[in-house]
Enzyme design. Structure first.
Site, PDB file in Angstrom:
ATOM      1  N   VAL A 500     -16.880 -38.969  32.542  1.00 30.62           N
ATOM      2  CA  VAL A 500     -17.203 -37.544  32.665  1.00 30.62           C
ATOM      3  C   VAL A 500     -16.221 -36.675  31.878  1.00 30.62           C
ATOM      4  O   VAL A 500     -15.148 -37.123  31.493  1.00 30.62           O
ATOM      5  CB  VAL A 500     -17.231 -37.115  34.151  1.00 30.62           C
ATOM      6  CG1 VAL A 500     -18.274 -37.912  34.906  1.00 30.62           C
ATOM      7  CG2 VAL A 500     -15.864 -37.297  34.803  1.00 30.62           C
ATOM      8  N   GLU A 501     -16.609 -35.425  31.669  1.00 38.77           N
ATOM      9  CA  GLU A 501     -15.829 -34.438  30.912  1.00 38.77           C
ATOM     10  C   GLU A 501     -15.435 -34.959  29.532  1.00 38.77           C
ATOM     11  O   GLU A 501     -14.312 -34.761  29.068  1.00 38.77           O
ATOM     12  CB  GLU A 501     -14.587 -34.002  31.705  1.00 38.77           C
ATOM     13  CG  GLU A 501     -14.928 -33.149  32.914  1.00 38.77           C
ATOM     14  CD  GLU A 501     -13.720 -32.463  33.511  1.00 38.77           C
ATOM     15  OE1 GLU A 501     -12.700 -32.337  32.813  1.00 38.77           O
ATOM     16  OE2 GLU A 501     -13.799 -32.045  34.664  1.00 38.77           O
ATOM     17  N   GLY A 502     -16.359 -35.610  28.879  1.00 38.80           N
ATOM     18  CA  GLY A 502     -16.109 -36.170  27.557  1.00 38.80           C
ATOM     19  C   GLY A 502     -15.764 -37.642  27.655  1.00 38.80           C
ATOM     20  O   GLY A 502     -14.707 -37.993  28.184  1.00 38.80           O
TER      21      GLY A 502
END
Length: 824
Positions: A500-502
């Site tokens: 998540v988040e990249g």
């Protein structure tokens, strides 16, 4: 021999001047003085004259602007503009949205360590400490992770009510709007503590305080939006989510297919100008329970109702859950870590322009808004989650390795287990320092774009490695799920933080160095701006100043890299104490290496560098570990340079230095232009790679910190939930360690006597009775051994279940999964 002396003198002075970054005029003055001295001291006059002419031929064109600018700078500017990689608008926004802190020093080749060490130590206010000791402690005591992950797949209703009532969702909301207004460091400490017992609860608390409606409203919201929504977000009347990720664009906001068409429609009984939205989102945390949805979409105005631009660009909006046409889908099930996560859909959902975050003025500025605030949220939530898991996992695994015995020995005494414990200890120390450093950067007012990417990537990667090693040490205890298992869910959930988040693969190979090489470099971004300056004369002046500053910078880093390679970075001025001074010298070396290799890479590869992801990833590793080791040294000195922490610091430091050398070696051995790679190798590694991974002796010392009650162990455990309550088996194992260690001499005495006796009793209690009668142990020691047996049993026991208790309730309802696309 006298023939060579003038040339050697000039070269030596050039090297000294480059190493210390003296101005060109200083080099000329010192060279002239040296040549005059050579002339009078009997050096060969012809050689001296030639050396003087060569020095003048180099220096005069560079020192005289009337020669340098038209005949050197101008042609180089034309060449530079040809090789300059084109920057898209999205790349330009990404670069301009971040700020540069100490990571810029690491790209300088000569970091100003005093500026790092002089930064104030992060501290909590009395109010923040009281929140941790009160509401956070009480929340952690109430967490039953097995009930949350297996029975309910959700937080209990009373826990939802508790976190709302105590404003856990409003940590970043300013006090004037009813929030807690906490510092980033306090935010980090809260998430760290909760994550040490439950990643589901920490995710639930973390998301509203990360990138989302509250963060965006604080910075960009209209007064009306702030006054209405922020108090409701602070006290939990609104549960937010932010919908960015979709099936076809992932988290790439610039490519999202979700769109909004400017048109007129009904809202509140009136005809207003607004946007008709069509979107398909997935992986949206808190979406199933959200009452307020933040949405990213591309906005179009085909009828020019609000301007003359048809494609307005990425825009952010707020959608109340009950907005007509909004379809909140069923839940996703993320790897047995069932935090609320699911898809969102909408077709021709109308909202007025007043629902755009920031109003009409911020239409089309969504990518800039996301980039400016992403670095703040990414600096805290996931690094803090990893820190909580690593620190708790480290001290509990150390205690378990001391308590659990095989072949008459604590398993932590076996060298194979000791290796794993050393890795756990060193990486937990590193993650703790790194996550604290990025939170502190936010509190200093920075927008740490590059450090946030470093922290997100390396904290989550090391978190995965720590829990994997911890599972190996625990063996069967770790793989049998149940209320007593404090590792299994963390191991299952570790890929979530990686993703998540990249995604970490992309963060490492594209973002850390790709953004850092331009944003953190002292000259590159200035040169790019000068080259794009529409004022030709002003642009030439700027480019001239920055170009020759850059050339001197590159020469200095080449000299410094070669000198540090020759001396092993053992010579030179450095800050720190007697113990850490050598560490700072090593970082000076790798900073110079990074700056040199980065410069040569950009010069020789130009725009192609952005497609050389393996090279970018390796150079990103060097930058990352420079930042990581800086954070560790900062933490060590902030704590007062405790001797007990030295094994942890040394293990983590040497592991990072070894990683940096491997990364540099891989970059140079695989450099796309082979002769350039060979030449760089001679400068960076004149005697070859010398850094070694942490030694076994050092590993033994680091592992011992985890297995023995001591101040260093307590410092490592600070800030995580280890209260030995019923719902926290990890806390019970941790709290048992001092009693286990105190009982070991009695246990050894008893077992030795038992082995040499002819007692036939097989039951442990009967053996203790015999021991008291024979005088091997006292009655008090018998009680101590009984307590030891009970503590050991509590630590090693696993759960068992009735077969029907393991079946999901929906098994009987015939429920089948379906894709989010089907649902839409």
């Amino acid at each position: 021999m006298s023939i060579a002396i003038p040339f050697l003198a000039v070269l030596l002075i050039a090297g000294v001047c480059a190493y210390h970054r003296m101005r060109l005029a200083v080099w000329v003055a010192l060279s002239a003085t040296a040549l005059v001295a050579c002339w009078f001291l009997g050096a060969d006059p012809v050689a001296t004259a030639i050396a003087a002419l060569l020095t003048a031929a180099i220096a005069l064109p560079l020192l005289l602007p009337q020669i340098r600018k038209p005949y050197i700078t101008a042609p180089l500017l034309k060449f530079y503009r040809r090789i300059l990689p084109p920057l898209s608008q999205t790349e330009r926004i990404a670069l301009e949205s971040g700020s540069v802190g100490f990571e810029g020093e690491l790209f300088s080749g000569k970091p100003k360590w005093e500026s790092l060490l002089s930064q104030p130590k992060p501290e909590l206010t009395k109010e923040e400490q009281a929140f941790l000791d009160g509401p956070v402690e009480k929340l952690c005591r109430s967490i039953n992770d097995w009930d949350i992950t297996h029975v309910r797949a959700d937080l209990p209703p009373e826990m939802w009510e508790y976190v709302k009532r105590h404003k856990f969702f409003g940590m970043i909301v300013p006090k004037e709007y009813g929030g807690l207004g906490f510092s980033a460091y306090a935010h980090h400490r809260v998430i760290q503590k909760i994550a040490s017992i439950s990643s589901v609860v920490s995710s639930t608390v973390g998301v509203p305080n990360s990138l989302g409606p509250a963060e965006l409203l604080v910075h960009y919201g209209t007064p009306e939006q702030k006054d209405y929504y922020l108090p409701r977000l602070a006290d939990g009347r609104e549960v937010p989510c932010f919908a960015l990720t979709g099936p076809f664009a992932g988290s790439d906001a610039t490519s999202i297919p979700d769109y909004g068409i400017v048109c007129k429609g009904d809202w509140g009984g009136a005809q207003v100008v607004g946007v008709k939205l069509t979107f398909d989102k997935r992986y949206i945390t808190l979406a199933p329970v959200a009452t307020l949805i933040g949405l990213a979409f591309r906005m179009y105005d085909p009828d020019n109702l609000i301007g003359d631009i048809g494609d307005i660009g990425i825009t952010l909006a707020l959608l109340p859950r009950d907005t007509a046409g909004v379809d909140i889908g069923r839940r996703h099930f993320p790897l047995n870590s069932p935090f609320q996560n699911g898809p969102l859909h909408g077709r021709e959902v109308f909202i007025p322009l007043s629902q755009l975050i920031g109003g009409e003025d911020y239409a089309g500025k969504g990518w800039q808004m996301l980039n400016e605030q992403l670095s703040i949220g990414r600096s805290i939530t996931l690094p803090s989650t990893a820190s909580g898991g690593c620190k708790s996992g480290a001290v509990v695994t150390g205690a378990y390795a001391r308590i659990r015995k095989q072949f008459g020995l604590s398993i932590g005494r076996f060298e194979g287990v000791e290796e794993a414990l050393a890795r756990i200890a060193g990486k937990a120390y590193a993650v703790s320092a790194l996550s604290q450093a990025t939170a502190a950067a936010v509190d200093r007012g920075e927008r740490p774009a590059v450090p946030s990417a470093i922290a997100k990537y390396h904290c989550t990667e090391m978190g995965r490695e720590v829990v994997s090693d911890a599972m190996d040490v625990h063996g069967g205890k770790g793989i049998i799920l149940g209320p007593r298992n404090y590792l299994g869910r963390a191991w299952q959930a570790s890929p979530i933080s990686i993703t998540v988040e990249g995604a970490n693969i992309m963060t490492r190979s594209l973002l850390i160095f790709g953004q850092g090489a331009i944003l953190c470099h002292p000259w590159v971004l200035k040169e790019m701006r000068a080259a794009q300056n529409p004022d030709a004369e002003e642009g030439l002046e700027e480019f001239d100043r920055n170009l020759f500053g850059h050339i001197g910078f590159a020469l200095s880093n080449a000299v410094r890299s070669w000198w540090f390679g020759l001396t092993g970075a053992r010579i030179g001025k450095a800050p720190g104490d007697a113990y850490t001074r050598r560490f700072f010298r090593k970082l000076d070396r790798y900073s110079a290496n990074l700056a040199l290799v980065a410069d040569i890479s950009m010069l020789t590869l130009g725009g192609k560098l952005k497609f050389k992801e393996s090279l970018s990833g390796r150079l990103g590793d060097v930058l990352s570990h420079l930042y990581l080791t800086s954070a560790m040294l900062k933490r060590y000195h902030d704590e007062g340079a405790p001797v007990g922490d030295q094994p942890l610091l040394a293990w983590a430091f040497h592991d990072s230095v070894h990683t940096m050398e491997l990364a540099l070696s891989g970059a140079l051995r695989n450099f796309p232009i082979r002769p350039v790679g060979w030449l760089l190798w001679l400068v960076v590694f004149p005697f070859g790679r010398r850094a070694q991974p942490p030694s076994d002796r050092l590993g033994h010392r680091a592992a011992s910190v985890l297995m023995n009650p001591c101040d260093a162990r307590d410092r490592l455990a600070e800030g995580v939930f280890l209260t030995p309550c019923e719902n926290n088996p990890a806390g019970r194992v941790h709290s048992a360690l001092p009693k286990v260690v105190a009982a070991e001499p009695v246990e050894r005495k008893f077992l030795k006597a038992l082995k040499n006796s002819d007692i036939e009793a097989l039951d442990f209690g009967a053996q203790l009775d015999e021991g008291v009668r024979e005088g091997w142990i006292t009655a008090d020691e018998r009680q101590q051994l009984e307590e030891l047996r009970a503590l050991t049993l509590d630590a090693i026991m696993v759960d068992d279940f009735d077969v029907h208790a393991l079946r999901a309730a929906t098994y009987y309802d015939g429920q089948e999964p379906r894709s989010s696309r089907e649902a839409a």
